[in-house]
Design a protein around this motif. Structure first.
Motif, PDB file in Angstrom:
ATOM      1  N   LEU A  97     -46.494  33.924  43.931  1.00 41.41           N
ATOM      2  CA  LEU A  97     -46.210  32.611  44.518  1.00 41.41           C
ATOM      3  C   LEU A  97     -44.707  32.321  44.557  1.00 41.41           C
ATOM      4  O   LEU A  97     -44.215  31.661  45.473  1.00 41.41           O
ATOM      5  CB  LEU A  97     -46.920  31.513  43.728  1.00 41.41           C
ATOM      6  N   LEU A  98     -43.971  32.815  43.565  1.00 38.16           N
ATOM      7  CA  LEU A  98     -42.534  32.562  43.503  1.00 38.16           C
ATOM      8  C   LEU A  98     -41.746  33.467  44.453  1.00 38.16           C
ATOM      9  O   LEU A  98     -40.575  33.195  44.740  1.00 38.16           O
ATOM     10  CB  LEU A  98     -42.022  32.762  42.076  1.00 38.16           C
ATOM     11  N   SER A  99     -42.378  34.517  44.946  1.00 39.59           N
ATOM     12  CA  SER A  99     -41.701  35.481  45.807  1.00 39.59           C
ATOM     13  C   SER A  99     -41.509  34.925  47.219  1.00 39.59           C
ATOM     14  O   SER A  99     -41.980  33.840  47.568  1.00 39.59           O
ATOM     15  CB  SER A  99     -42.510  36.776  45.873  1.00 39.59           C
ATOM     16  N   ALA A 100     -40.822  35.708  48.046  1.00 37.77           N
ATOM     17  CA  ALA A 100     -40.560  35.299  49.428  1.00 37.77           C
ATOM     18  C   ALA A 100     -41.835  35.202  50.257  1.00 37.77           C
ATOM     19  O   ALA A 100     -41.841  34.580  51.324  1.00 37.77           O
ATOM     20  CB  ALA A 100     -39.582  36.274  50.077  1.00 37.77           C
ATOM     21  N   ASP A 101     -42.943  35.804  49.789  1.00 35.03           N
ATOM     22  CA  ASP A 101     -44.217  35.681  50.513  1.00 35.03           C
ATOM     23  C   ASP A 101     -44.703  34.239  50.547  1.00 35.03           C
ATOM     24  O   ASP A 101     -45.404  33.836  51.490  1.00 35.03           O
ATOM     25  CB  ASP A 101     -45.292  36.544  49.844  1.00 35.03           C
ATOM     26  N   PHE A 102     -44.342  33.478  49.500  1.00 37.83           N
ATOM     27  CA  PHE A 102     -44.795  32.083  49.429  1.00 37.83           C
ATOM     28  C   PHE A 102     -43.602  31.130  49.288  1.00 37.83           C
ATOM     29  O   PHE A 102     -42.947  30.809  50.269  1.00 37.83           O
ATOM     30  CB  PHE A 102     -45.790  31.903  48.278  1.00 37.83           C
TER      31      PHE A 102
ATOM     32  N   GLU B 275     -42.965  21.267  35.468  1.00 33.82           N
ATOM     33  CA  GLU B 275     -41.653  20.643  35.347  1.00 33.82           C
ATOM     34  C   GLU B 275     -41.357  19.829  36.606  1.00 33.82           C
ATOM     35  O   GLU B 275     -41.319  20.381  37.710  1.00 33.82           O
ATOM     36  CB  GLU B 275     -40.555  21.692  35.134  1.00 33.82           C
ATOM     37  N   PHE B 276     -41.156  18.540  36.412  1.00 30.95           N
ATOM     38  CA  PHE B 276     -40.894  17.642  37.536  1.00 30.95           C
ATOM     39  C   PHE B 276     -40.344  16.330  36.998  1.00 30.95           C
ATOM     40  O   PHE B 276     -40.427  16.037  35.805  1.00 30.95           O
ATOM     41  CB  PHE B 276     -42.181  17.380  38.336  1.00 30.95           C
ATOM     42  N   GLU B 277     -39.785  15.547  37.879  1.00 29.98           N
ATOM     43  CA  GLU B 277     -39.312  14.220  37.531  1.00 29.98           C
ATOM     44  C   GLU B 277     -39.463  13.309  38.739  1.00 29.98           C
ATOM     45  O   GLU B 277     -39.402  13.762  39.884  1.00 29.98           O
ATOM     46  CB  GLU B 277     -37.849  14.255  37.068  1.00 29.98           C
TER      47      GLU B 277
ATOM     48  N   GLN C  40     -39.905  21.354  40.145  1.00 30.47           N
ATOM     49  CA  GLN C  40     -39.282  22.668  39.968  1.00 30.47           C
ATOM     50  C   GLN C  40     -40.303  23.755  40.308  1.00 30.47           C
ATOM     51  O   GLN C  40     -41.312  23.911  39.613  1.00 30.47           O
ATOM     52  CB  GLN C  40     -38.786  22.824  38.528  1.00 30.47           C
ATOM     53  N   VAL C  41     -40.040  24.483  41.371  1.00 30.16           N
ATOM     54  CA  VAL C  41     -40.988  25.489  41.846  1.00 30.16           C
ATOM     55  C   VAL C  41     -41.267  26.552  40.784  1.00 30.16           C
ATOM     56  O   VAL C  41     -42.406  27.010  40.619  1.00 30.16           O
ATOM     57  CB  VAL C  41     -40.455  26.149  43.138  1.00 30.16           C
TER      58      VAL C  41
END
Length: 237
Positions: free
Chosen positions: A74-79, A38-40, A59-60
């Motif tokens: 990847l979505l967590s605070a680690d990344f 998802e991006f624009e 969009q991450v």
């Protein structure tokens, strides 16, 4: 034949035919690939690649690597810490053509709360008119960035030496963009439609009552004029 220098106008990235991906080394022995779905973005330029600009928002939360567990990490605070920093952005600061088919795009890449300047070389893949009348252009490019420069520092040491995830990440871009229809052309087409509609306007037919009243009015007018003529006729003087 189209080249970079012949392009002009505003272009919008077609997300269904564009890929924004990345490659990382895993456990020092293999590569893991992922992409954002998802991006624009858009780009604009004048002929000769002058006054050109490119903007992109990703969009991450749309990250996909083929593993739900890995995507969650990847979505967590680690990344990426997507809950706090939901988008990745790129804004060009300089766009130039090094030759007819090579574009060098310099700009600011922002991941999380860190912005770094990067340069991405792109190859112009050509331009074409698709079956739906859209003028498309294709570009492909890649650049290597160090994820630690953007605050993505998590890692795990391997017993055999090295780390689980490489610091260097390759960003890949396969872009298909559609040229926007010129505003002037839109206005001209709209004017033509309005003029055609106005030309088709027909005066309404008279009502039955109006038609029936016309003879009465003529009779009434004739009777009055006849009376006047009769009064002022020579025989009545």
């Amino acid at each position: 034949m189209s080249t970079l220098n012949t392009l002009s106008g505003t272009y919008t990235i077609d997300p269904t035919h564009t890929e924004i991906g990345f490659v990382a080394r895993h456990a020092m022995v293999t590569k893991v690939r992922g992409q954002f779905t998802e991006f624009e973005g858009n780009a604009s330029t004048e002929a000769g690649v002058t006054n050109a600009s490119i903007n992109l928002t990703v969009q991450v939360a749309s990250v996909k690597t083929g593993s739900a567990d890995r995507d969650g990490h990847l979505l967590s605070a680690d990344f990426f810490d997507a809950a706090t920093f939901p988008v990745i952005t790129f804004t060009s600061t300089r766009v130039s053509a090094t030759d007819e088919n090579t574009l060098l795009v310099a700009g600011d890449l922002t991941i999380k709360d860190v912005t770094r300047a990067i340069e991405i070389p792109f190859e112009f893949e050509g331009a074409a008119l698709d079956p739906f009348g859209n003028e498309r252009v294709g570009l492909s490019g890649s650049v290597v960035v160090n994820r630690k420069d953007f605050g993505l520092t998590w890692n795990a040491a391997l017993e055999t030496g090295g780390v689980l995830v490489s610091e260097d990440i390759t960003l890949n871009f396969e872009v298909s963009a559609i040229k926007a229809v010129e505003a002037a052309a839109d206005e001209t087409a709209a004017d033509e439609v309005v003029e055609a509609a106005e030309a088709e306007v027909v005066e309404p037919a008279p009502t039955r009552a109006a038609v029936e009243d016309e003879p009465k009015a003529e009779v009434a007018q004739g009777g009055f004029m006849g009376w006047i003529k009769k009064i002022f006729a020579p025989s009545n003087r």
